[in-house]
Design a protein around this motif. Structure first.
Motif, PDB file in Angstrom:
ATOM      1  N   ALA A   1     -82.305  -5.078  44.223  1.00  0.00           N
ATOM      2  CA  ALA A   1     -81.736  -6.269  44.603  1.00  0.00           C
ATOM      3  C   ALA A   1     -80.764  -7.510  44.117  1.00  0.00           C
ATOM      4  CB  ALA A   1     -82.831  -7.977  45.346  1.00  0.00           C
ATOM      5  N   ILE A   2     -81.577  -7.190  42.892  1.00  0.00           N
ATOM      6  CA  ILE A   2     -80.150  -7.959  40.891  1.00  0.00           C
ATOM      7  C   ILE A   2     -79.083  -7.039  41.820  1.00  0.00           C
ATOM      8  CG2 ILE A   2     -79.896  -8.584  39.096  1.00  0.00           C
ATOM      9  CD1 ILE A   2     -82.020 -10.202  40.984  1.00  0.00           C
ATOM     10  N   LYS A   3     -79.011  -6.038  41.903  1.00  0.00           N
ATOM     11  CA  LYS A   3     -77.302  -4.832  41.605  1.00  0.00           C
ATOM     12  C   LYS A   3     -77.136  -5.850  42.744  1.00  0.00           C
ATOM     13  CE  LYS A   3     -79.010  -0.873  39.324  1.00  0.00           C
ATOM     14  NZ  LYS A   3     -79.019   0.275  39.314  1.00  0.00           N
ATOM     15  N   ALA A   4     -77.960  -5.317  43.379  1.00  0.00           N
ATOM     16  CA  ALA A   4     -76.779  -5.999  45.446  1.00  0.00           C
ATOM     17  C   ALA A   4     -76.337  -7.386  45.364  1.00  0.00           C
ATOM     18  CB  ALA A   4     -77.671  -6.021  46.571  1.00  0.00           C
ATOM     19  N   ILE A   5     -76.695  -8.386  44.092  1.00  0.00           N
ATOM     20  CA  ILE A   5     -76.603  -9.852  44.146  1.00  0.00           C
ATOM     21  C   ILE A   5     -75.300  -9.745  42.938  1.00  0.00           C
ATOM     22  CG2 ILE A   5     -77.125 -11.680  43.300  1.00  0.00           C
ATOM     23  CD1 ILE A   5     -79.885 -11.496  43.760  1.00  0.00           C
ATOM     24  N   ALA A   6     -75.076  -9.144  41.760  1.00  0.00           N
ATOM     25  CA  ALA A   6     -74.454  -8.672  41.095  1.00  0.00           C
ATOM     26  C   ALA A   6     -72.673  -8.135  42.038  1.00  0.00           C
ATOM     27  CB  ALA A   6     -74.960  -8.167  40.133  1.00  0.00           C
ATOM     28  N   ILE A   7     -73.367  -7.356  43.321  1.00  0.00           N
ATOM     29  CA  ILE A   7     -71.962  -6.480  43.883  1.00  0.00           C
ATOM     30  C   ILE A   7     -71.557  -7.885  44.685  1.00  0.00           C
ATOM     31  CG2 ILE A   7     -70.678  -4.790  45.265  1.00  0.00           C
ATOM     32  CD1 ILE A   7     -73.535  -3.078  44.104  1.00  0.00           C
ATOM     33  N   ALA A   8     -72.379  -8.595  45.653  1.00  0.00           N
ATOM     34  CA  ALA A   8     -71.955  -9.247  46.426  1.00  0.00           C
ATOM     35  C   ALA A   8     -70.924 -10.631  46.481  1.00  0.00           C
ATOM     36  CB  ALA A   8     -73.539  -9.781  47.721  1.00  0.00           C
ATOM     37  N   ARG A   9     -71.344 -10.913  45.194  1.00  0.00           N
ATOM     38  CA  ARG A   9     -70.968 -11.618  43.849  1.00  0.00           C
ATOM     39  C   ARG A   9     -69.603 -11.231  43.744  1.00  0.00           C
ATOM     40  NH1 ARG A   9     -72.388 -16.094  41.375  1.00  0.00           N
ATOM     41  NH2 ARG A   9     -70.815 -15.148  39.224  1.00  0.00           N
ATOM     42  N   GLY A  10     -69.007 -10.194  43.649  1.00  0.00           N
ATOM     43  CA  GLY A  10     -67.686  -9.671  43.988  1.00  0.00           C
ATOM     44  C   GLY A  10     -66.684  -9.624  45.618  1.00  0.00           C
ATOM     45  N   PHE A  11     -67.992  -9.440  46.209  1.00  0.00           N
ATOM     46  CA  PHE A  11     -67.484  -9.424  47.099  1.00  0.00           C
ATOM     47  C   PHE A  11     -67.075 -10.573  48.317  1.00  0.00           C
ATOM     48  CE2 PHE A  11     -70.549  -5.990  49.563  1.00  0.00           C
ATOM     49  CZ  PHE A  11     -69.501  -4.508  48.629  1.00  0.00           C
ATOM     50  N   LEU A  12     -67.846 -11.249  46.913  1.00  0.00           N
ATOM     51  CA  LEU A  12     -67.307 -13.268  47.596  1.00  0.00           C
ATOM     52  C   LEU A  12     -66.670 -13.702  46.713  1.00  0.00           C
ATOM     53  CD1 LEU A  12     -71.169 -14.356  48.366  1.00  0.00           C
ATOM     54  CD2 LEU A  12     -69.330 -13.900  50.310  1.00  0.00           C
ATOM     55  N   ALA A  13     -66.891 -13.363  45.834  1.00  0.00           N
ATOM     56  CA  ALA A  13     -65.263 -14.123  45.007  1.00  0.00           C
ATOM     57  C   ALA A  13     -63.555 -14.654  45.656  1.00  0.00           C
ATOM     58  CB  ALA A  13     -65.191 -13.646  43.621  1.00  0.00           C
TER      59      ALA A  13
ATOM     60  N   ALA B   1     -89.125 -27.772  35.676  1.00  0.00           N
ATOM     61  CA  ALA B   1     -88.935 -29.097  36.964  1.00  0.00           C
ATOM     62  C   ALA B   1     -89.729 -30.149  36.670  1.00  0.00           C
ATOM     63  CB  ALA B   1     -89.337 -28.441  38.458  1.00  0.00           C
ATOM     64  N   PRO B   2     -90.570 -30.672  35.513  1.00  0.00           N
ATOM     65  CA  PRO B   2     -90.941 -32.097  35.836  1.00  0.00           C
ATOM     66  C   PRO B   2     -90.368 -32.838  34.821  1.00  0.00           C
ATOM     67  CG  PRO B   2     -92.973 -30.320  35.152  1.00  0.00           C
ATOM     68  CD  PRO B   2     -91.133 -29.983  34.813  1.00  0.00           C
ATOM     69  N   SER B   3     -89.067 -32.400  34.242  1.00  0.00           N
ATOM     70  CA  SER B   3     -88.430 -32.994  33.816  1.00  0.00           C
ATOM     71  C   SER B   3     -86.585 -33.319  34.179  1.00  0.00           C
ATOM     72  CB  SER B   3     -87.744 -32.156  32.059  1.00  0.00           C
ATOM     73  OG  SER B   3     -89.048 -32.167  31.432  1.00  0.00           O
ATOM     74  N   GLY B   4     -86.435 -32.444  35.396  1.00  0.00           N
ATOM     75  CA  GLY B   4     -85.722 -32.546  36.619  1.00  0.00           C
ATOM     76  C   GLY B   4     -84.698 -32.055  36.401  1.00  0.00           C
ATOM     77  N   ILE B   5     -85.170 -30.551  35.480  1.00  0.00           N
ATOM     78  CA  ILE B   5     -84.135 -29.719  34.957  1.00  0.00           C
ATOM     79  C   ILE B   5     -84.390 -28.184  36.186  1.00  0.00           C
ATOM     80  CG2 ILE B   5     -83.092 -27.953  33.883  1.00  0.00           C
ATOM     81  CD1 ILE B   5     -83.888 -30.223  31.025  1.00  0.00           C
ATOM     82  N   ASP B   6     -83.072 -27.837  36.797  1.00  0.00           N
ATOM     83  CA  ASP B   6     -83.474 -27.226  38.174  1.00  0.00           C
ATOM     84  C   ASP B   6     -82.673 -25.976  37.587  1.00  0.00           C
ATOM     85  OD1 ASP B   6     -83.662 -25.693  40.614  1.00  0.00           O
ATOM     86  OD2 ASP B   6     -82.138 -27.000  41.981  1.00  0.00           O
ATOM     87  N   ILE B   7     -82.955 -24.900  37.175  1.00  0.00           N
ATOM     88  CA  ILE B   7     -82.182 -24.153  36.822  1.00  0.00           C
ATOM     89  C   ILE B   7     -82.082 -23.058  37.868  1.00  0.00           C
ATOM     90  CG2 ILE B   7     -82.682 -24.184  34.396  1.00  0.00           C
ATOM     91  CD1 ILE B   7     -84.962 -21.969  33.996  1.00  0.00           C
ATOM     92  N   VAL B   8     -80.765 -22.227  37.861  1.00  0.00           N
ATOM     93  CA  VAL B   8     -80.249 -21.057  38.297  1.00  0.00           C
ATOM     94  C   VAL B   8     -79.971 -20.257  38.020  1.00  0.00           C
ATOM     95  CG1 VAL B   8     -79.825 -22.019  40.564  1.00  0.00           C
ATOM     96  CG2 VAL B   8     -77.878 -21.963  38.664  1.00  0.00           C
ATOM     97  N   CYS B   9     -79.471 -18.804  38.539  1.00  0.00           N
ATOM     98  CA  CYS B   9     -79.328 -17.734  37.327  1.00  0.00           C
ATOM     99  C   CYS B   9     -78.204 -17.066  38.624  1.00  0.00           C
ATOM    100  CB  CYS B   9     -80.817 -16.498  37.620  1.00  0.00           C
ATOM    101  SG  CYS B   9     -80.761 -15.254  38.706  1.00  0.00           S
ATOM    102  N   ILE B  10     -77.140 -16.345  37.531  1.00  0.00           N
ATOM    103  CA  ILE B  10     -75.784 -15.760  37.838  1.00  0.00           C
ATOM    104  C   ILE B  10     -76.351 -14.222  37.728  1.00  0.00           C
ATOM    105  CG2 ILE B  10     -73.403 -15.626  37.798  1.00  0.00           C
ATOM    106  CD1 ILE B  10     -74.775 -18.672  37.098  1.00  0.00           C
ATOM    107  N   PRO B  11     -76.550 -13.373  38.220  1.00  0.00           N
ATOM    108  CA  PRO B  11     -76.664 -11.640  38.151  1.00  0.00           C
ATOM    109  C   PRO B  11     -74.987 -11.161  37.906  1.00  0.00           C
ATOM    110  CG  PRO B  11     -77.128 -12.071  40.041  1.00  0.00           C
ATOM    111  CD  PRO B  11     -76.617 -13.570  39.601  1.00  0.00           C
ATOM    112  N   SER B  12     -74.817 -10.153  36.809  1.00  0.00           N
ATOM    113  CA  SER B  12     -73.122  -9.661  36.981  1.00  0.00           C
ATOM    114  C   SER B  12     -73.452  -8.374  35.962  1.00  0.00           C
ATOM    115  CB  SER B  12     -72.366 -10.542  35.855  1.00  0.00           C
ATOM    116  OG  SER B  12     -73.035 -10.601  35.228  1.00  0.00           O
TER     117      SER B  12
END
Lengths: 98, 98
Positions: free
Chosen positions: A53-65, B65-76
């Protein structure tokens, strides 16, 4: 590929990814749903499936960029019932970043 | 725990997570760096290590979250050299969402 269905509450499309799913095929599905709806949820049980799933998201980033779409993912835990047994799954919400 | 160092280019703190890292301990480290700098990078090789890292991010979301900080992750994908051999690693950039 990944099984597709819809979330009961908010109609977010849900993809179920297994360790046998092909990252490129899942990436295509993720990119397609993101283009259409801006958001997709991936549900995974187990380290092998999460890896795909994480590999797929990394690849999808390239498709969408090239379209200027930048996606991020938000992991959380969720409980799912499989064959009457409750198991902890990982939910990855994938969203286009505004 | 996770090994800590700094990215050469932009001084982003880099955590290296292995399959033996404890998700709760990594989550504490992630939350600490996010509070301080708003951004951290996690590098992982292998499905077991990725599993621990994603669990850690899910746990860290709860810490922040209790500090109002919302994190996201970007895989590559990224290439790393280990013992003279080039290997493909996964890079997860974790950022506070504004």
């Amino acid at each position: 590929m990944a099984q597709r269905e819809h979330h009961k509450q908010d109609r977010t499309e849900v993809l179920r990814v297994s360790s046998k799913s092909k990252p490129n095929a899942v990436a295509g599905a993720v990119a397609g749903v993101i283009r259409e709806k801006g958001r997709v949820e991936i549900q995974i049980i187990g380290a092998g499936a999460l890896n795909q799933a994480i590999k797929a998201i990394a690849i999808a980033r390239g498709f969408l960029a090239p379209s200027g779409i930048d996606i991020v993912c938000i992991p959380s835990f969720c409980d799912v019932v499989i064959d009457g047994q409750e198991r902890t799954a990982i939910r990855l919400v994938v969203e286009a970043r505004s």
